[in-house]
Write a protein that holds these residues in place. Structure first.
Motif, short mmCIF file in Angstrom:
data_model
loop_
_atom_site.label_atom_id
_atom_site.label_comp_id
_atom_site.label_asym_id
_atom_site.label_seq_id
_atom_site.Cartn_x
_atom_site.Cartn_y
_atom_site.Cartn_z
N LEU A 176 -2.82 1.06 5.04
CA LEU A 176 -1.87 2.12 5.43
C LEU A 176 -2.07 2.52 6.89
O LEU A 176 -1.11 2.92 7.56
CB LEU A 176 -2.06 3.35 4.54
CG LEU A 176 -1.52 3.26 3.12
CD1 LEU A 176 -1.95 4.47 2.30
CD2 LEU A 176 0.00 3.13 3.11
N LEU A 234 -7.35 -7.72 -3.70
CA LEU A 234 -6.42 -7.40 -4.78
C LEU A 234 -6.95 -7.91 -6.10
O LEU A 234 -7.71 -8.88 -6.14
CB LEU A 234 -5.05 -8.06 -4.52
CG LEU A 234 -4.26 -7.61 -3.31
CD1 LEU A 234 -2.98 -8.42 -3.21
CD2 LEU A 234 -3.95 -6.14 -3.37
N ARG A 289 -6.63 0.05 0.35
CA ARG A 289 -5.28 0.61 0.53
C ARG A 289 -5.22 1.50 1.77
O ARG A 289 -4.29 1.43 2.56
CB ARG A 289 -4.89 1.40 -0.72
CG ARG A 289 -3.50 1.95 -0.65
CD ARG A 289 -3.06 2.52 -2.00
NE ARG A 289 -1.76 3.14 -1.85
CZ ARG A 289 -1.54 4.45 -1.83
NH1 ARG A 289 -2.54 5.29 -2.03
NH2 ARG A 289 -0.33 4.94 -1.65
N GLU A 290 -6.23 2.34 1.96
CA GLU A 290 -6.25 3.24 3.11
C GLU A 290 -6.27 2.46 4.42
O GLU A 290 -5.60 2.82 5.38
CB GLU A 290 -7.45 4.18 3.02
CG GLU A 290 -7.32 5.21 1.91
CD GLU A 290 -8.62 5.91 1.59
OE1 GLU A 290 -9.58 5.79 2.40
OE2 GLU A 290 -8.69 6.57 0.54
N THR A 299 -1.07 2.45 -5.58
CA THR A 299 -2.31 1.73 -5.89
C THR A 299 -2.03 0.43 -6.62
O THR A 299 -2.83 -0.49 -6.58
CB THR A 299 -3.26 2.60 -6.73
OG1 THR A 299 -2.55 3.05 -7.89
CG2 THR A 299 -3.74 3.80 -5.93
N PHE A 332 -4.94 -2.78 -5.75
CA PHE A 332 -5.95 -2.89 -4.70
C PHE A 332 -7.32 -2.74 -5.34
O PHE A 332 -7.51 -1.92 -6.24
CB PHE A 332 -5.71 -1.84 -3.62
CG PHE A 332 -4.44 -2.08 -2.86
CD1 PHE A 332 -4.39 -3.05 -1.88
CD2 PHE A 332 -3.28 -1.39 -3.17
CE1 PHE A 332 -3.21 -3.31 -1.20
CE2 PHE A 332 -2.11 -1.63 -2.50
CZ PHE A 332 -2.06 -2.60 -1.50
N ASP A 380 -9.91 1.93 -3.22
CA ASP A 380 -9.06 2.85 -2.45
C ASP A 380 -9.16 2.60 -0.95
O ASP A 380 -8.18 2.75 -0.22
CB ASP A 380 -9.43 4.30 -2.74
CG ASP A 380 -8.92 4.76 -4.09
OD1 ASP A 380 -8.01 4.11 -4.64
OD2 ASP A 380 -9.43 5.78 -4.61
N ALA A 438 0.83 -1.21 0.00
CA ALA A 438 0.00 0.00 0.00
C ALA A 438 0.86 1.26 0.00
O ALA A 438 0.50 2.26 -0.63
CB ALA A 438 -0.94 -0.01 1.20
#
Length: 196
Positions: free
Chosen positions: A108, A88, A104-105, A57, A98, A101, A53
């Protein structure tokens, strides 16, 4: 419901196990559903996907293995585990992306700001040594350097942004070139010894 085995296709229609379905708490939102899928992953897989991540992206498994100092086979297992839960999606060029979004967030979020900066710096260091002939790596090295440990890497910030600025000029993208070259000038004006 599908992941829990309660909803399954059968001869052109869907069958729902209504007896057990009442015991499954449904997610309130897509973000909640994603969070549940991520929580179901092993801690090591969550960490490796977190490194991915930080990369962006889309990512390559080779670079995740390199940055995380992990065996490539283990990274491929983590990617397979995440792909099975639809976190994924494979890309045509051998990379992975990913699925949303918010995935990924959420990945992270497991890192502190300092941890993210250290990962960006590690990525920048790895990319800077392999930028020859690869425009993506030149731009990515500059981006990760900017988000890395900038207090300690002004000379690297100058080099990567200067290289990205020159490449942007060659690719007829003057606005991007100006942005990169301004960053290089700012880095070079800090008193650090940098190339001309």
């Amino acid at each position: 419901l599908v992941a829990a085995g309660l909803l399954r296709p059968s001869w052109g229609h869907w069958e729902l196990d209504v007896v057990r379905a009442g015991d499954i708490p449904l997610a309130d939102s897509a973000v909640d559903l994603v969070a549940r899928r991520i929580e179901g992953l092993s801690p090591d897989t969550r960490r490796l996907l977190g490194v991915a991540a930080v990369l962006g992206t889309t990512f390559s498994t080779d670079l995740v293995a390199q940055v995380s100092s992990t065996d490539l086979q283990r990274v491929l297992q983590a990617v397979a585990e995440a792909s099975w839960t639809h976190l994924l999606e494979p890309q045509t060029d051998g990379e992975h992306a990913f699925s949303h979004d918010c995935v990924r967030e959420a990945l992270l979020a497991q890192f502190t700001e300092g941890e993210r900066r250290r990962l960006h710096q590690r990525i920048a260091d790895d990319l800077e040594g392999s930028t020859a002939g690869c425009p993506y790596a030149v731009f990515a090295a500059a981006w990760h350097t900017r988000h890395g440990e900038t207090a300690h890497n002004q000379a690297q910030l100058f080099r990567t942004h200067r290289a990205a600025g020159i490449l942007a000029l060659r690719e007829h993208a003057p606005e991007r070139a100006v942005e990169y070259l301004r960053q290089a000038v700012d880095a070079g004006s800090t008193g650090e010894p940098v190339p001309d």
